[in-house]
Design a protein around this motif. Sequence first.
Motif, PDB file in Angstrom:
ATOM      1  N   ASN A  79      11.273 -40.971 -47.337  1.00 36.41           N
ATOM      2  CA  ASN A  79       9.831 -40.844 -47.608  1.00 36.41           C
ATOM      3  C   ASN A  79       9.358 -39.407 -47.453  1.00 36.41           C
ATOM      4  N   ALA A  80       9.946 -38.687 -46.496  1.00 36.93           N
ATOM      5  CA  ALA A  80       9.575 -37.280 -46.311  1.00 36.93           C
ATOM      6  C   ALA A  80       9.962 -36.443 -47.528  1.00 36.93           C
ATOM      7  N   VAL A  81      11.128 -36.753 -48.123  1.00 36.67           N
ATOM      8  CA  VAL A  81      11.529 -36.066 -49.351  1.00 36.67           C
ATOM      9  C   VAL A  81      10.556 -36.400 -50.478  1.00 36.67           C
ATOM     10  N   LEU A  82      10.203 -37.656 -50.580  1.00 36.62           N
ATOM     11  CA  LEU A  82       9.351 -38.086 -51.683  1.00 36.62           C
ATOM     12  C   LEU A  82       7.936 -37.535 -51.588  1.00 36.62           C
ATOM     13  N   ASP A  83       7.427 -37.364 -50.349  1.00 38.14           N
ATOM     14  CA  ASP A  83       6.055 -36.837 -50.229  1.00 38.14           C
ATOM     15  C   ASP A  83       6.010 -35.327 -50.021  1.00 38.14           C
ATOM     16  N   GLY A  84       7.182 -34.675 -50.034  1.00 34.09           N
ATOM     17  CA  GLY A  84       7.229 -33.215 -49.979  1.00 34.09           C
ATOM     18  C   GLY A  84       7.137 -32.618 -48.601  1.00 34.09           C
ATOM     19  N   PRO A  89      16.505 -30.597 -48.230  1.00 37.74           N
ATOM     20  CA  PRO A  89      16.386 -30.869 -49.671  1.00 37.74           C
ATOM     21  C   PRO A  89      17.224 -32.072 -50.081  1.00 37.74           C
ATOM     22  N   ALA A  90      16.816 -32.719 -51.140  1.00 36.70           N
ATOM     23  CA  ALA A  90      17.599 -33.806 -51.727  1.00 36.70           C
ATOM     24  C   ALA A  90      17.202 -33.944 -53.188  1.00 36.70           C
ATOM     25  N   ASP A  91      18.180 -33.906 -54.072  1.00 37.23           N
ATOM     26  CA  ASP A  91      17.933 -34.056 -55.507  1.00 37.23           C
ATOM     27  C   ASP A  91      18.368 -35.416 -56.025  1.00 37.23           C
ATOM     28  N   VAL A  92      19.368 -36.003 -55.374  1.00 35.43           N
ATOM     29  CA  VAL A  92      19.815 -37.371 -55.665  1.00 35.43           C
ATOM     30  C   VAL A  92      20.042 -38.045 -54.322  1.00 35.43           C
ATOM     31  N   ILE A  93      19.563 -39.284 -54.189  1.00 38.62           N
ATOM     32  CA  ILE A  93      19.677 -39.983 -52.909  1.00 38.62           C
ATOM     33  C   ILE A  93      20.236 -41.381 -53.137  1.00 38.62           C
ATOM     34  N   GLU A  94      21.239 -41.743 -52.354  1.00 37.33           N
ATOM     35  CA  GLU A  94      21.717 -43.123 -52.335  1.00 37.33           C
ATOM     36  C   GLU A  94      20.818 -43.943 -51.420  1.00 37.33           C
ATOM     37  N   VAL A  95      20.355 -45.087 -51.906  1.00 39.04           N
ATOM     38  CA  VAL A  95      19.530 -45.985 -51.100  1.00 39.04           C
ATOM     39  C   VAL A  95      20.030 -47.411 -51.285  1.00 39.04           C
ATOM     40  N   GLY A  96      19.771 -48.269 -50.311  1.00 37.22           N
ATOM     41  CA  GLY A  96      20.117 -49.672 -50.444  1.00 37.22           C
ATOM     42  C   GLY A  96      19.350 -50.297 -51.594  1.00 37.22           C
ATOM     43  N   THR A 106       5.708 -46.343 -52.451  1.00 34.24           N
ATOM     44  CA  THR A 106       5.329 -45.087 -51.800  1.00 34.24           C
ATOM     45  C   THR A 106       4.998 -44.022 -52.830  1.00 34.24           C
ATOM     46  N   GLY A 107       5.735 -44.009 -53.924  1.00 32.70           N
ATOM     47  CA  GLY A 107       5.539 -43.006 -54.971  1.00 32.70           C
ATOM     48  C   GLY A 107       6.483 -41.833 -54.786  1.00 32.70           C
ATOM     49  N   GLY A 108       6.604 -41.036 -55.822  1.00 33.66           N
ATOM     50  CA  GLY A 108       7.441 -39.847 -55.727  1.00 33.66           C
ATOM     51  C   GLY A 108       8.825 -39.998 -56.315  1.00 33.66           C
ATOM     52  N   LEU A 109       9.080 -41.085 -57.049  1.00 31.69           N
ATOM     53  CA  LEU A 109      10.382 -41.269 -57.690  1.00 31.69           C
ATOM     54  C   LEU A 109      10.314 -40.882 -59.160  1.00 31.69           C
ATOM     55  N   SER A 110      11.388 -40.305 -59.657  1.00 30.89           N
ATOM     56  CA  SER A 110      11.495 -40.015 -61.088  1.00 30.89           C
ATOM     57  C   SER A 110      11.802 -41.305 -61.838  1.00 30.89           C
ATOM     58  N   GLU A 111      11.111 -41.523 -62.940  1.00 30.16           N
ATOM     59  CA  GLU A 111      11.455 -42.657 -63.793  1.00 30.16           C
ATOM     60  C   GLU A 111      12.669 -42.285 -64.630  1.00 30.16           C
ATOM     61  N   PRO A 312      14.263 -37.884 -56.635  1.00 30.52           N
ATOM     62  CA  PRO A 312      12.871 -37.594 -56.262  1.00 30.52           C
ATOM     63  C   PRO A 312      12.142 -36.866 -57.382  1.00 30.52           C
ATOM     64  N   GLU A 313      10.903 -37.216 -57.581  1.00 29.38           N
ATOM     65  CA  GLU A 313      10.100 -36.570 -58.616  1.00 29.38           C
ATOM     66  C   GLU A 313       9.918 -35.084 -58.328  1.00 29.38           C
ATOM     67  N   ARG A 314       9.974 -34.712 -57.048  1.00 31.34           N
ATOM     68  CA  ARG A 314       9.742 -33.318 -56.663  1.00 31.34           C
ATOM     69  C   ARG A 314      10.977 -32.430 -56.799  1.00 31.34           C
ATOM     70  N   THR A 315      12.093 -32.972 -57.232  1.00 27.38           N
ATOM     71  CA  THR A 315      13.280 -32.138 -57.364  1.00 27.38           C
ATOM     72  C   THR A 315      12.998 -30.951 -58.283  1.00 27.38           C
ATOM     73  N   GLY A 316      13.528 -29.812 -57.912  1.00 26.39           N
ATOM     74  CA  GLY A 316      13.423 -28.644 -58.783  1.00 26.39           C
ATOM     75  C   GLY A 316      14.587 -28.542 -59.738  1.00 26.39           C
ATOM     76  N   HIS A 317      15.505 -29.530 -59.667  1.00 24.56           N
ATOM     77  CA  HIS A 317      16.727 -29.470 -60.469  1.00 24.56           C
ATOM     78  C   HIS A 317      16.969 -30.825 -61.137  1.00 24.56           C
ATOM     79  N   ARG A 318      16.011 -31.278 -61.897  1.00 25.89           N
ATOM     80  CA  ARG A 318      16.121 -32.614 -62.458  1.00 25.89           C
ATOM     81  C   ARG A 318      17.334 -32.761 -63.385  1.00 25.89           C
ATOM     82  N   LYS A 319      17.563 -31.752 -64.223  1.00 22.59           N
ATOM     83  CA  LYS A 319      18.704 -31.844 -65.135  1.00 22.59           C
ATOM     84  C   LYS A 319      20.006 -31.926 -64.353  1.00 22.59           C
ATOM     85  N   GLY A 320      20.139 -31.095 -63.322  1.00 21.68           N
ATOM     86  CA  GLY A 320      21.342 -31.148 -62.496  1.00 21.68           C
ATOM     87  C   GLY A 320      21.473 -32.481 -61.785  1.00 21.68           C
ATOM     88  N   ALA A 321      20.346 -33.028 -61.321  1.00 18.16           N
ATOM     89  CA  ALA A 321      20.359 -34.321 -60.649  1.00 18.16           C
ATOM     90  C   ALA A 321      20.812 -35.419 -61.610  1.00 18.16           C
TER      91      ALA A 321
END
Length: 420
Positions: A79-84, A89-96, A106-111, A312-321
Motif C-alpha cells: 500500500n505504501a508503494v501504491l500511495d507513493g 521502490p517497486a515496479d513489479v510486485i508479486e501478491v497473493g 486502495t487504488g494505484g494499480l496499473s490496468e 504500480p501506477e506510480r512506476t517510472g519504468h512501466r515499459k520495463g515493468a
Amino acid sequence: MKMRFLAVCTALAAATALTGCGQSADQAAGRQKVTLWLMKGSASEDFIDRFTAAFEQEHPALDLDVRIQEWTGIGDKVNAVLDGTSKEPADVIEVGNTQVAQYIETGGLSELTLEGLREWGSKDWLKGLAEPGSINGAQYGIPWYAANRVVVYNKDLFANAGIKTPPKNRQEWIQATQKLDKGDQQGIYLAGQNWYVLAGFIWDEGGELAVETGGKWVGTLDDDKALAGMEFYKQLQALGDGPKAADEETPPQSEVFARGQVAQIIATPGQAAEIEAANPVLKGKLGFFPIPGKTSEKAGSVFTGGSDLIIPERTGHRKGAVDVVTALVSEKWQTELARTMSYVPNKTTLAHVVEGNEGAANMAPGAAQGRATPTSARWAEVEAKNPIKPFMTAVLTGQDPKQAARTASAEIGRVLSSDR
C-alpha cells in the motif's frame, strides 16, 4: 508513460530547482533499473539467478533488481508503494491472488487488460488466478503460478483394501473410502472446519460463498446448492476421525497422516515431504489424485492458491515493468518455475509441462476447475472472523443446517457490505 514521467520530472525541476528527478548514473547513461518484489519461498535462489541473468541479457538497457519480501506485513508495504509513501521502490510486485481485490480498492494499480489480451494469452489463464485480479472487466493482477489441494493417499492401505486405481468421481470416492475406513484405520482424515475443501464442494454443486447483487454483497451458504456441498462434506468427513470443531492445522493433518493409519488427506502435494520427514517409512508410499468431481469427466472444483503480478501506477519504468511480467509469464519461465517449485503454470494450455512431477501433475486437472474467494476487498475480514467454520461444526454435530447457514450467511453479508 516514459514521456509522461519525463514531463513530470521537468516540471518538478523547474518548480523546485531539483535536478535529475532521482535518476541514477546508469539511467542517465541509458540504463534503467527495474525492481521486482518476490515473496519469500515463491521461487528458489537458483531460479531467480537464472531468470535475472537471462532477462538482462535479452534486455541490455535494463538492470533487474529482485528483492525478496516477507509475507508478514506485506500489505502495508504494498500500500505504501501504491500511495507513493514507500521508501523502497517497486515496479513489479508479486501478491497473493486473493489480495489483489484489496489493492484494487486502495487504488494505484496499473490496468493491464490490453497487455493480457495482446501479449500474455489471457484467454487461457486459470480462472482462480485471473478472476481475483479483475474488476468490471479490467485486469490488474496477472496470473503467475497456482497451487491447489489434491488427495494425498497411502498406497499400501489402498492396495490392502483391493483398490487398484484412484477414484474418478464422488461415488467411487465414497465407496473406496468406506472400504478403507475399518478398525483403527481411518478412510480419510478430514477436519471439520476445512472450509477451503468445503468451498470446492459448494462450487461443484453450482453454489457460491457470497454474491454481489445491486452493489451489495450477500452470503449464500443457505442456498440449497451450497447446502448440498456441505452435505457431501458431512458424508465424507464421517469416514474418519477428524475433529468436528477444529481445522486442518489443529492438529496438523500431516502429522496425523504420518502415523500410518490414515488412508487419505486433502492437501497440497507439498505436504508429502512433511509426512515423509515425520515418518521416513512412508517414503515412496504416497500417491496423489485430483479431488474427484461429481462425474468422471472433470475433476472437482478447488480453491486456487497462488500469486499474481501487479504493476504500480506510480512506476517510472512501466515499459520495463511490462517486459519483466512478459518474461515471467512466458512459456519458458512458466515451465522452469513449475518444474523447479512443483507449481501449476498460469495457463490451462501449459498443464503438460508438469507431467513428470506426480504431485504437480495431479494438481493441474483441479487447477483447471479452480476458483478463488469472492472478489471483495473485505474478504480478508470475513476470513479473520470466519463464520464458515462454526457453520460447518454446527452441521457436523447435528444442528439444523439451514438455520446454521442463515446465521453464517448473515455475518458474511454484514462484513462484506458494512461501511468501514
